[in-house]
Design a protein around this motif. Sequence first.
Motif, PDB file in Angstrom:
ATOM      1  N   ASP A 216      49.211  34.207  34.533  1.00 26.44           N
ATOM      2  CA  ASP A 216      48.141  33.576  35.314  1.00 26.44           C
ATOM      3  C   ASP A 216      47.869  32.187  34.751  1.00 26.44           C
ATOM      4  O   ASP A 216      48.449  31.772  33.743  1.00 26.44           O
ATOM      5  CB  ASP A 216      46.866  34.450  35.277  1.00 26.44           C
ATOM      6  CG  ASP A 216      46.000  34.277  36.532  1.00 26.44           C
ATOM      7  OD1 ASP A 216      45.696  33.119  36.898  1.00 26.44           O
ATOM      8  OD2 ASP A 216      45.610  35.298  37.125  1.00 26.44           O
ATOM      9  N   THR A 220      41.913  30.998  33.883  1.00 28.98           N
ATOM     10  CA  THR A 220      41.721  32.421  34.212  1.00 28.98           C
ATOM     11  C   THR A 220      41.986  33.292  32.988  1.00 28.98           C
ATOM     12  O   THR A 220      41.256  34.261  32.725  1.00 28.98           O
ATOM     13  CB  THR A 220      42.655  32.827  35.369  1.00 28.98           C
ATOM     14  OG1 THR A 220      42.233  32.155  36.548  1.00 28.98           O
ATOM     15  CG2 THR A 220      42.638  34.326  35.605  1.00 28.98           C
ATOM     16  N   ASP A 245      52.300  29.128  35.872  1.00 27.55           N
ATOM     17  CA  ASP A 245      51.964  28.641  37.208  1.00 27.55           C
ATOM     18  C   ASP A 245      53.120  29.059  38.108  1.00 27.55           C
ATOM     19  O   ASP A 245      54.210  28.491  38.021  1.00 27.55           O
ATOM     20  CB  ASP A 245      51.790  27.113  37.183  1.00 27.55           C
ATOM     21  CG  ASP A 245      51.468  26.550  38.558  1.00 27.55           C
ATOM     22  OD1 ASP A 245      51.555  27.308  39.553  1.00 27.55           O
ATOM     23  OD2 ASP A 245      51.141  25.357  38.643  1.00 27.55           O
ATOM     24  N   SER A 261      48.440  41.391  43.467  1.00 27.15           N
ATOM     25  CA  SER A 261      47.283  41.795  44.273  1.00 27.15           C
ATOM     26  C   SER A 261      46.484  40.566  44.667  1.00 27.15           C
ATOM     27  O   SER A 261      46.055  39.786  43.805  1.00 27.15           O
ATOM     28  CB  SER A 261      46.399  42.757  43.476  1.00 27.15           C
ATOM     29  OG  SER A 261      45.136  42.884  44.103  1.00 27.15           O
TER      30      SER A 261
HETATM   31  C1  SAM Z   1      42.221  36.388  44.241  1.00 26.88           C
HETATM   32  S1  SAM Z   1      42.564  36.412  42.519  1.00 26.88           S
HETATM   33  C2  SAM Z   1      43.300  38.019  42.360  1.00 26.88           C
HETATM   34  C3  SAM Z   1      43.147  38.599  40.971  1.00 26.88           C
HETATM   35  C4  SAM Z   1      43.732  40.008  40.814  1.00 26.88           C
HETATM   36  N1  SAM Z   1      45.154  40.032  41.095  1.00 26.88           N
HETATM   37  C5  SAM Z   1      42.991  40.979  41.693  1.00 26.88           C
HETATM   38  O1  SAM Z   1      43.502  41.353  42.744  1.00 26.88           O
HETATM   39  O2  SAM Z   1      41.879  41.380  41.331  1.00 26.88           O
HETATM   40  C6  SAM Z   1      43.964  35.312  42.438  1.00 26.88           C
HETATM   41  C7  SAM Z   1      44.527  35.176  41.051  1.00 26.88           C
HETATM   42  O3  SAM Z   1      45.711  34.379  41.112  1.00 26.88           O
HETATM   43  C8  SAM Z   1      45.682  33.442  40.076  1.00 26.88           C
HETATM   44  N2  SAM Z   1      46.490  32.286  40.489  1.00 26.88           N
HETATM   45  C9  SAM Z   1      46.228  31.432  41.499  1.00 26.88           C
HETATM   46  N3  SAM Z   1      47.180  30.485  41.582  1.00 26.88           N
HETATM   47  C10 SAM Z   1      48.075  30.756  40.597  1.00 26.88           C
HETATM   48  C11 SAM Z   1      49.276  30.127  40.163  1.00 26.88           C
HETATM   49  N4  SAM Z   1      49.745  29.026  40.777  1.00 26.88           N
HETATM   50  N5  SAM Z   1      49.959  30.673  39.135  1.00 26.88           N
HETATM   51  C12 SAM Z   1      49.476  31.778  38.489  1.00 26.88           C
HETATM   52  N6  SAM Z   1      48.332  32.417  38.864  1.00 26.88           N
HETATM   53  C13 SAM Z   1      47.644  31.903  39.902  1.00 26.88           C
HETATM   54  C14 SAM Z   1      44.206  33.118  39.925  1.00 26.88           C
HETATM   55  O4  SAM Z   1      43.914  32.511  38.677  1.00 26.88           O
HETATM   56  C15 SAM Z   1      43.588  34.498  40.082  1.00 26.88           C
HETATM   57  O5  SAM Z   1      43.581  35.206  38.879  1.00 26.88           O
END
Ligand code: SAM
Length: 359
Positions: A216, A220, A245, A261
């Motif tokens: 992540d 975060t 990323d 998710s």
């Molecule tokens: C809507 S949250 C979902 C969190 C978890 N998977 C859940 O369902 O409870 C989206 C997650 O994706 C991560 N995220 C967004 N863009 C990302 C990227 N480019 N690379 C890695 N993680 C990313 C965010 O930091 C966040 O933790």
Amino acid sequence: MLRKWRIRTPSEAERSGKAGRGSNATDMDFTKIAAIAGGHAEARALQTATRLGLFDALAAGPRDGDSLADALGCDRRATALLADALVALEVLRKSIGEYVLGEAAARYLVASSPEYLGGMILFDGALWDEWGRLEKALRTGQPVRPPDMFQTDPAATERFIRAMDSLVRARGDAVWTAAHLDLSRARTIVDLGGGPGTYLVEFLRRWPHLRGEIWDLPATLEVARRILAERAPELRARIELCAVDYRAGDLPHPVDAVFLSNIIHSEDEPTNAHLMRSCWRALNPGGIIAIKDHVMDDSMTAPAAGAVFSLYLLLTTRGRDYSFAEIARWLAAAGFDPPRVTALPSPPFSSSIVTAVRR
Ligand SMILES: C[S@@+](CC[C@H](N)C(=O)[O-])C[C@H]1O[C@@H](n2cnc3c(N)ncnc32)[C@H](O)[C@@H]1O
């Protein structure tokens, strides 16, 4: 790979009459339209009560209006109006002039409860201004805030990630998923965009042989570190947190399972197609990808929660909820075997899990 649960294909859902309800509904009437039109007042009452700590103030026992107002540091007349509205909405009860928590309020609205939904309620409340700009999003087709996944302000990151954790724990998605996703043959799993790690914690509890990683963004991961220390210190040695990323470059090293998710709904179509290819490369042969999200039917109107949620995604991201056909297309192009989709039982859930194997 999904156990003890019926596999639902989109066409079965359509035959069941549950799909496409938005476009086929015939039972709309004045009362329902009026309730939709005024829904913001009810939402705002609950969000404000949560922010003020009204439910926590009643956790120790009943209070009359004046005592409640004094505990919150609020005006007495105004507090009585809010508490009475919450009684009318059946969130509180009122008995001999005193306000009492209802059963659901005690379970979901008191901060010390393990199923506290307040993180999600506070996050929704913080998006009030964004919803006020829905018309602008409609006119421009663009998000009304930077689609930065709340990474630039530590307080906003914390609120966002705690919201994800709170919703998943209160509703039980992670426990359900861990009980039904067969990870017996996987040694390593990645929770890609795993946020607070709520799912990963349940996977590791269910499968003691498994090691897990959260890939992540750095801000975060800071929050995830705190949440894991609070909630699952006993699992910490089996969990690695990696700053990744997924939009930039290759994903790290090969693993046996990748779980996503609520990830694809924040991304546009080319990014998701790219992401599926990256996941394919990150998996060992025989590994599985599991995508949990609202999975829309071909009408794009069911599940209803997904159709409405796409408006939130319009405001804050470049994404929307996608159909099974769209997800299956990206997976096939990436080289995965044909996927299967399983709907979680609704209510309380409104999402599905799509799984596919990398040969
Ligand atoms: C809507 S949250 C979902 C969190 C978890 N998977 C859940 O369902 O409870 C989206 C997650 O994706 C991560 N995220 C967004 N863009 C990302 C990227 N480019 N690379 C890695 N993680 C990313 C965010 O930091 C966040 O933790």
